[in-house]
Design a protein around this motif. Structure first.
Motif, PDB file in Angstrom:
ATOM      1  N   ALA A 199       0.829  -1.206   0.000  1.00  0.00           N
ATOM      2  CA  ALA A 199       0.000   0.000   0.000  1.00  0.00           C
ATOM      3  C   ALA A 199       0.864   1.257   0.000  1.00  0.00           C
ATOM      4  CB  ALA A 199      -0.932   0.001   1.201  1.00  0.00           C
ATOM      5  N   GLY A 200       1.936   1.244   0.789  1.00  0.00           N
ATOM      6  CA  GLY A 200       2.831   2.396   0.820  1.00  0.00           C
ATOM      7  C   GLY A 200       3.527   2.627  -0.508  1.00  0.00           C
ATOM      8  N   LEU A 201       3.951   1.545  -1.154  1.00  0.00           N
ATOM      9  CA  LEU A 201       4.616   1.678  -2.455  1.00  0.00           C
ATOM     10  C   LEU A 201       3.665   2.185  -3.538  1.00  0.00           C
ATOM     11  CD1 LEU A 201       6.855  -1.532  -2.474  1.00  0.00           C
ATOM     12  CD2 LEU A 201       7.595   0.850  -2.211  1.00  0.00           C
ATOM     13  N   LYS A 202       2.383   1.879  -3.388  1.00  0.00           N
ATOM     14  CA  LYS A 202       1.395   2.338  -4.359  1.00  0.00           C
ATOM     15  C   LYS A 202       0.822   3.705  -3.991  1.00  0.00           C
ATOM     16  CE  LYS A 202       0.068  -2.094  -6.224  1.00  0.00           C
ATOM     17  NZ  LYS A 202      -1.018  -2.985  -6.600  1.00  0.00           N
ATOM     18  N   GLY A 203       1.322   4.300  -2.914  1.00  0.00           N
ATOM     19  CA  GLY A 203       0.901   5.642  -2.538  1.00  0.00           C
ATOM     20  C   GLY A 203      -0.418   5.692  -1.793  1.00  0.00           C
ATOM     21  N   ASN A 204      -0.860   4.583  -1.243  1.00  0.00           N
ATOM     22  CA  ASN A 204      -2.116   4.558  -0.512  1.00  0.00           C
ATOM     23  C   ASN A 204      -1.820   4.408   0.981  1.00  0.00           C
ATOM     24  OD1 ASN A 204      -4.735   4.356   0.281  1.00  0.00           O
ATOM     25  ND2 ASN A 204      -5.283   2.764  -1.171  1.00  0.00           N
ATOM     26  N   SER A 205      -1.466   5.513   1.603  1.00  0.00           N
ATOM     27  CA  SER A 205      -1.069   5.467   3.011  1.00  0.00           C
ATOM     28  C   SER A 205      -2.250   5.210   3.933  1.00  0.00           C
ATOM     29  CB  SER A 205      -0.378   6.768   3.400  1.00  0.00           C
ATOM     30  OG  SER A 205      -1.266   7.858   3.219  1.00  0.00           O
ATOM     31  N   GLY A 206      -3.465   5.457   3.471  1.00  0.00           N
ATOM     32  CA  GLY A 206      -4.643   5.220   4.306  1.00  0.00           C
ATOM     33  C   GLY A 206      -4.774   3.762   4.704  1.00  0.00           C
ATOM     34  N   ILE A 207      -4.462   2.854   3.782  1.00  0.00           N
ATOM     35  CA  ILE A 207      -4.531   1.426   4.097  1.00  0.00           C
ATOM     36  C   ILE A 207      -3.476   1.069   5.136  1.00  0.00           C
ATOM     37  CG2 ILE A 207      -4.140  -0.885   3.161  1.00  0.00           C
ATOM     38  CD1 ILE A 207      -5.564  -0.009   0.659  1.00  0.00           C
ATOM     39  N   THR A 208      -2.296   1.649   5.005  1.00  0.00           N
ATOM     40  CA  THR A 208      -1.218   1.372   5.960  1.00  0.00           C
ATOM     41  C   THR A 208      -1.609   1.832   7.362  1.00  0.00           C
ATOM     42  OG1 THR A 208       0.397   1.636   4.206  1.00  0.00           O
ATOM     43  CG2 THR A 208       1.213   1.787   6.456  1.00  0.00           C
ATOM     44  N   ILE A 209      -2.109   3.049   7.463  1.00  0.00           N
ATOM     45  CA  ILE A 209      -2.500   3.579   8.772  1.00  0.00           C
ATOM     46  C   ILE A 209      -3.676   2.783   9.335  1.00  0.00           C
ATOM     47  CG2 ILE A 209      -3.451   5.599   9.960  1.00  0.00           C
ATOM     48  CD1 ILE A 209      -1.752   7.299   8.037  1.00  0.00           C
ATOM     49  N   GLY A 210      -4.648   2.475   8.486  1.00  0.00           N
ATOM     50  CA  GLY A 210      -5.784   1.679   8.930  1.00  0.00           C
ATOM     51  C   GLY A 210      -5.379   0.298   9.396  1.00  0.00           C
ATOM     52  N   ASN A 211      -4.400  -0.280   8.734  1.00  0.00           N
ATOM     53  CA  ASN A 211      -3.902  -1.594   9.112  1.00  0.00           C
ATOM     54  C   ASN A 211      -3.254  -1.548  10.499  1.00  0.00           C
ATOM     55  OD1 ASN A 211      -3.162  -4.259   8.969  1.00  0.00           O
ATOM     56  ND2 ASN A 211      -1.604  -3.974   7.435  1.00  0.00           N
ATOM     57  N   VAL A 212      -2.423  -0.556  10.739  1.00  0.00           N
ATOM     58  CA  VAL A 212      -1.747  -0.423  12.031  1.00  0.00           C
ATOM     59  C   VAL A 212      -2.750  -0.145  13.146  1.00  0.00           C
ATOM     60  CG1 VAL A 212      -0.140   1.015  13.344  1.00  0.00           C
ATOM     61  CG2 VAL A 212       0.441   0.307  11.033  1.00  0.00           C
ATOM     62  N   VAL A 213      -3.631   0.825  12.907  1.00  0.00           N
ATOM     63  CA  VAL A 213      -4.609   1.193  13.937  1.00  0.00           C
ATOM     64  C   VAL A 213      -5.580   0.038  14.192  1.00  0.00           C
ATOM     65  CG1 VAL A 213      -6.499   2.777  14.486  1.00  0.00           C
ATOM     66  CG2 VAL A 213      -4.405   3.652  13.478  1.00  0.00           C
ATOM     67  N   GLY A 214      -6.043  -0.597  13.129  1.00  0.00           N
ATOM     68  CA  GLY A 214      -6.966  -1.715  13.289  1.00  0.00           C
ATOM     69  C   GLY A 214      -6.348  -2.880  14.035  1.00  0.00           C
TER      70      GLY A 214
ATOM     71  N   ASN B  65      -3.939  -2.675  16.264  1.00  0.00           N
ATOM     72  CA  ASN B  65      -3.825  -2.289  17.668  1.00  0.00           C
ATOM     73  C   ASN B  65      -5.171  -2.344  18.377  1.00  0.00           C
ATOM     74  OD1 ASN B  65      -1.077  -1.915  17.629  1.00  0.00           O
ATOM     75  ND2 ASN B  65      -1.228   0.218  17.032  1.00  0.00           N
ATOM     76  N   ILE B  66      -6.221  -1.886  17.703  1.00  0.00           N
ATOM     77  CA  ILE B  66      -7.552  -1.935  18.303  1.00  0.00           C
ATOM     78  C   ILE B  66      -7.949  -3.379  18.576  1.00  0.00           C
ATOM     79  CG2 ILE B  66     -10.004  -1.567  17.815  1.00  0.00           C
ATOM     80  CD1 ILE B  66      -9.177   1.031  16.404  1.00  0.00           C
ATOM     81  N   LEU B  67      -7.719  -4.248  17.596  1.00  0.00           N
ATOM     82  CA  LEU B  67      -8.064  -5.651  17.789  1.00  0.00           C
ATOM     83  C   LEU B  67      -7.265  -6.255  18.931  1.00  0.00           C
ATOM     84  CD1 LEU B  67      -9.762  -8.004  16.428  1.00  0.00           C
ATOM     85  CD2 LEU B  67      -7.556  -8.747  15.594  1.00  0.00           C
ATOM     86  N   ASN B  68      -5.974  -5.994  18.970  1.00  0.00           N
ATOM     87  CA  ASN B  68      -5.135  -6.553  20.034  1.00  0.00           C
ATOM     88  C   ASN B  68      -5.572  -6.055  21.405  1.00  0.00           C
ATOM     89  OD1 ASN B  68      -3.557  -8.055  18.321  1.00  0.00           O
ATOM     90  ND2 ASN B  68      -2.018  -6.477  18.093  1.00  0.00           N
TER      91      ASN B  68
ATOM     92  N   LEU C 209      -2.653   6.730  24.866  1.00  0.00           N
ATOM     93  CA  LEU C 209      -3.689   7.724  24.580  1.00  0.00           C
ATOM     94  C   LEU C 209      -3.112   8.929  23.843  1.00  0.00           C
ATOM     95  CD1 LEU C 209      -5.688   7.600  27.931  1.00  0.00           C
ATOM     96  CD2 LEU C 209      -6.366   6.660  25.717  1.00  0.00           C
ATOM     97  N   LEU C 210      -1.909   9.348  24.217  1.00  0.00           N
ATOM     98  CA  LEU C 210      -1.267  10.471  23.542  1.00  0.00           C
ATOM     99  C   LEU C 210      -0.953  10.139  22.090  1.00  0.00           C
ATOM    100  CD1 LEU C 210      -0.001  13.316  23.739  1.00  0.00           C
ATOM    101  CD2 LEU C 210       2.147  12.174  24.339  1.00  0.00           C
ATOM    102  N   SER C 211      -0.450   8.935  21.834  1.00  0.00           N
ATOM    103  CA  SER C 211      -0.150   8.563  20.452  1.00  0.00           C
ATOM    104  C   SER C 211      -1.425   8.439  19.628  1.00  0.00           C
ATOM    105  CB  SER C 211       0.654   7.263  20.407  1.00  0.00           C
ATOM    106  OG  SER C 211      -0.097   6.195  20.919  1.00  0.00           O
ATOM    107  N   SER C 212      -2.511   7.980  20.229  1.00  0.00           N
ATOM    108  CA  SER C 212      -3.793   7.926  19.525  1.00  0.00           C
ATOM    109  C   SER C 212      -4.289   9.332  19.206  1.00  0.00           C
ATOM    110  CB  SER C 212      -4.842   7.196  20.362  1.00  0.00           C
ATOM    111  OG  SER C 212      -4.445   5.885  20.610  1.00  0.00           O
ATOM    112  N   LEU C 213      -4.120  10.242  20.149  1.00  0.00           N
ATOM    113  CA  LEU C 213      -4.534  11.627  19.930  1.00  0.00           C
ATOM    114  C   LEU C 213      -3.692  12.284  18.831  1.00  0.00           C
ATOM    115  CD1 LEU C 213      -6.368  13.946  20.908  1.00  0.00           C
ATOM    116  CD2 LEU C 213      -4.548  14.577  22.480  1.00  0.00           C
ATOM    117  N   VAL C 214      -2.384  12.028  18.833  1.00  0.00           N
ATOM    118  CA  VAL C 214      -1.508  12.568  17.789  1.00  0.00           C
ATOM    119  C   VAL C 214      -1.913  12.036  16.422  1.00  0.00           C
ATOM    120  CG1 VAL C 214       0.867  12.527  16.895  1.00  0.00           C
ATOM    121  CG2 VAL C 214       0.451  13.058  19.295  1.00  0.00           C
ATOM    122  N   LEU C 215      -2.215  10.750  16.338  1.00  0.00           N
ATOM    123  CA  LEU C 215      -2.657  10.162  15.076  1.00  0.00           C
ATOM    124  C   LEU C 215      -3.966  10.792  14.616  1.00  0.00           C
ATOM    125  CD1 LEU C 215      -2.119   8.012  12.903  1.00  0.00           C
ATOM    126  CD2 LEU C 215      -3.492   6.450  14.272  1.00  0.00           C
TER     127      LEU C 215
END
Length: 132
Positions: free
Chosen positions: A60-75, A77-80, A109-115
């Motif tokens: 996703a990052g190589l194709k310029g779609n950073s939204g999928i990357t961020i969603g993957n990381v956040v999702g 973490n939420i699941l975990n 919480l601070l890192s979530s707020l920054v994101l």
């Protein structure tokens, strides 16, 4: 629709069987090299479960779609946090250390707020860019 359900069921079966083989392989690898099963679980199994997420984020990052990357990381973490920690809390009492309560949770919480702020700023920047 029937075909899709058959393929989905077969995919789940292959996923479960592959995970079973993966854990058995990691366990036998630990016994061959005389390494603690905990160490194998924390290294090889952790990498094996995170590798698909890393591959999706990399593509996703190589194709310029950073939204999928961020969603993957956040999702992930939420699941975990919600599923794994929540299920553990339902089964048994979880002791919370003082450092977790006063250091780790505020940083989380601070890192979530920054994101969240960075996402809003990016959205606002794109909106202004589209206007002009």
């Amino acid at each position: 629709m029937i075909y899709s359900l058959i393929v989905l069921t077969a995919g789940f079966f292959v996923l479960v069987k592959g995970a079973d083989w993966f854990v058995d392989g990691a366990s036998s690898l630990a016994s061959i090299f005389h390494v603690s099963q905990l160490v194998i679980g924390l290294t090889i199994c952790a990498m094996g479960t995170s590798l698909p997420e890393a591959a999706v984020s990399l593509v996703a990052g190589l194709k310029g779609n950073s939204g999928i990357t961020i969603g993957n990381v956040v999702g992930s973490n939420i699941l975990n946090i919600l599923i794994v920690l929540g299920m553990s809390a339902l089964i048994t009492k979880i002791k919370i250390e003082k450092s977790t309560l006063f250091i780790e949770i505020p940083y989380m919480l601070l890192s979530s707020l920054v994101l969240l702020v960075m996402g809003k700023v990016n959205k606002l920047y794109r909106f202004k860019k589209d206007l002009f």
